[in-house]
Motif scaffolding. Structure first.
Motif, short mmCIF file in Angstrom:
data_model
loop_
_atom_site.label_atom_id
_atom_site.label_comp_id
_atom_site.label_asym_id
_atom_site.label_seq_id
_atom_site.Cartn_x
_atom_site.Cartn_y
_atom_site.Cartn_z
N ASP A 141 -30.77 93.21 -59.46
CA ASP A 141 -29.66 93.48 -58.57
C ASP A 141 -29.32 92.39 -58.14
N ALA A 142 -27.91 92.17 -58.24
CA ALA A 142 -27.17 90.79 -57.64
C ALA A 142 -27.15 91.06 -56.26
N GLY A 143 -27.03 89.98 -55.38
CA GLY A 143 -26.67 90.08 -53.81
C GLY A 143 -27.99 89.88 -53.15
N SER A 144 -27.90 89.63 -51.81
CA SER A 144 -28.74 89.66 -50.73
C SER A 144 -28.88 90.62 -49.78
N PHE A 145 -29.95 91.02 -48.94
CA PHE A 145 -30.07 91.78 -47.93
C PHE A 145 -28.90 91.59 -47.09
N GLN A 146 -28.75 90.09 -46.80
CA GLN A 146 -27.65 89.87 -45.67
C GLN A 146 -26.29 90.53 -46.32
N GLU A 147 -25.94 90.43 -47.53
CA GLU A 147 -24.51 90.75 -48.20
C GLU A 147 -24.57 92.31 -48.11
N ALA A 148 -25.82 92.78 -48.15
CA ALA A 148 -25.72 94.27 -48.28
C ALA A 148 -25.74 95.00 -47.10
N GLY A 149 -26.00 94.25 -45.77
CA GLY A 149 -25.83 94.69 -44.60
C GLY A 149 -26.93 95.56 -44.21
N VAL A 150 -28.23 95.32 -44.73
CA VAL A 150 -29.36 96.14 -44.59
C VAL A 150 -29.78 96.26 -43.08
N ILE A 151 -29.74 95.19 -42.30
CA ILE A 151 -30.04 95.32 -40.85
C ILE A 151 -29.11 96.27 -40.11
N GLN A 152 -27.92 96.24 -40.52
CA GLN A 152 -27.00 97.12 -39.72
C GLN A 152 -27.19 98.69 -40.03
N ARG A 153 -27.38 98.58 -41.27
CA ARG A 153 -27.61 99.97 -41.89
C ARG A 153 -29.10 100.75 -41.45
N ALA A 154 -29.81 99.91 -41.23
CA ALA A 154 -31.36 100.52 -40.62
C ALA A 154 -31.00 100.54 -39.18
N TYR A 155 -30.31 100.07 -38.40
CA TYR A 155 -30.03 100.45 -36.87
C TYR A 155 -29.23 101.74 -36.81
N ASN A 156 -28.21 101.80 -37.76
CA ASN A 156 -27.57 103.09 -37.84
C ASN A 156 -28.27 104.27 -38.13
N LEU A 157 -29.34 104.06 -39.16
CA LEU A 157 -30.28 105.03 -39.64
C LEU A 157 -31.19 105.38 -38.33
N ALA A 159 -18.50 96.44 -24.52
CA ALA A 159 -19.20 95.88 -23.37
C ALA A 159 -19.39 94.59 -24.11
N PHE A 160 -19.78 94.60 -25.17
CA PHE A 160 -20.52 93.25 -25.99
C PHE A 160 -19.98 93.24 -27.44
N SER A 161 -19.80 91.87 -27.73
CA SER A 161 -19.61 91.78 -29.29
C SER A 161 -20.40 90.18 -29.58
N VAL A 162 -20.76 90.12 -30.78
CA VAL A 162 -21.26 89.05 -31.17
C VAL A 162 -20.49 88.61 -32.55
N SER A 163 -20.37 87.21 -32.47
CA SER A 163 -19.46 86.73 -33.57
C SER A 163 -19.98 86.46 -35.25
N SER A 164 -21.22 86.70 -34.98
CA SER A 164 -22.04 86.40 -36.58
C SER A 164 -22.99 87.66 -36.72
N PRO A 165 -22.59 88.24 -38.00
CA PRO A 165 -23.61 89.20 -38.51
C PRO A 165 -25.05 89.11 -38.37
N ALA A 166 -25.42 87.65 -38.43
CA ALA A 166 -26.62 87.33 -38.62
C ALA A 166 -27.59 87.49 -37.22
N ILE A 167 -26.65 87.80 -36.03
CA ILE A 167 -27.28 87.79 -34.63
C ILE A 167 -27.09 89.32 -34.49
N VAL A 168 -28.32 89.90 -33.97
CA VAL A 168 -28.36 91.23 -33.70
C VAL A 168 -28.59 91.26 -32.03
N LEU A 169 -27.89 91.96 -31.28
CA LEU A 169 -27.79 92.40 -29.83
C LEU A 169 -28.84 93.39 -29.82
N GLU A 170 -29.89 93.08 -29.41
CA GLU A 170 -31.04 94.06 -29.28
C GLU A 170 -31.12 94.87 -28.04
#
Length: 128
Positions: A1-17, A36-47
């Motif tokens: 499969d082509a693409g990376s875990f970053q492109e697939a949004g794995v981290i965001q989907r894991a948090y949603n689950l 209340a908060f937003s972050v400009s990069s998808p690489a950064i997780v506000l934990e």
């Protein structure tokens, strides 16, 4: 499969689950969208967002925001908040302010620099 875990949004989907949103009954009155908060990069997780503890000596009106870089990259990101922040500084895990002092509050928010998998804690002192 082509693409990376970053492109697939794995981290965001894991948090949603693992941390699904819960609907709370409210009045039928329309209210504007608010975040209340937003972050400009998808690489950064506000934990974590929490009230500051004992390490933030003399700052009962402060909150701590903990963020981490999740893609293994070096990135600069903007943390934006709708909270009334009057002062911001990096702090350690005990919530004691770091030696470099206050972070500049800019129109775009707080500029934060991350190295791969870096964790940053930011102490936000709120206006009362």
């Amino acid at each position: 499969d082509a693409g990376s875990f970053q492109e697939a949004g794995v981290i965001q989907r894991a948090y949603n689950l693992n941390f699904p949103l819960h609907a709370v009954p409210a009045s039928s009155a329309q209210c504007p969208a608010w975040s209340a908060f937003s972050v400009s990069s998808p690489a950064i997780v506000l934990e974590t967002v929490k009230q500051a503890g004992a390490g933030a000596e003399g700052r009962p009106e402060a909150v701590v925001v903990r963020l981490y870089e999740a893609y293994g990259s070096t990135v600069t990101a903007w943390l934006q908040t709708s909270l009334p922040v009057k002062e911001a500084m990096l702090c350690n895990l005990l919530e004691r302010p770091a030696a470099q002092g206050c972070l500049p509050l800019e129109q775009q928010g707080l500029r934060l620099s991350f190295t791969p998998f870096c964790v940053l804690s930011v102490l936000l002192v709120l206006s009362q």
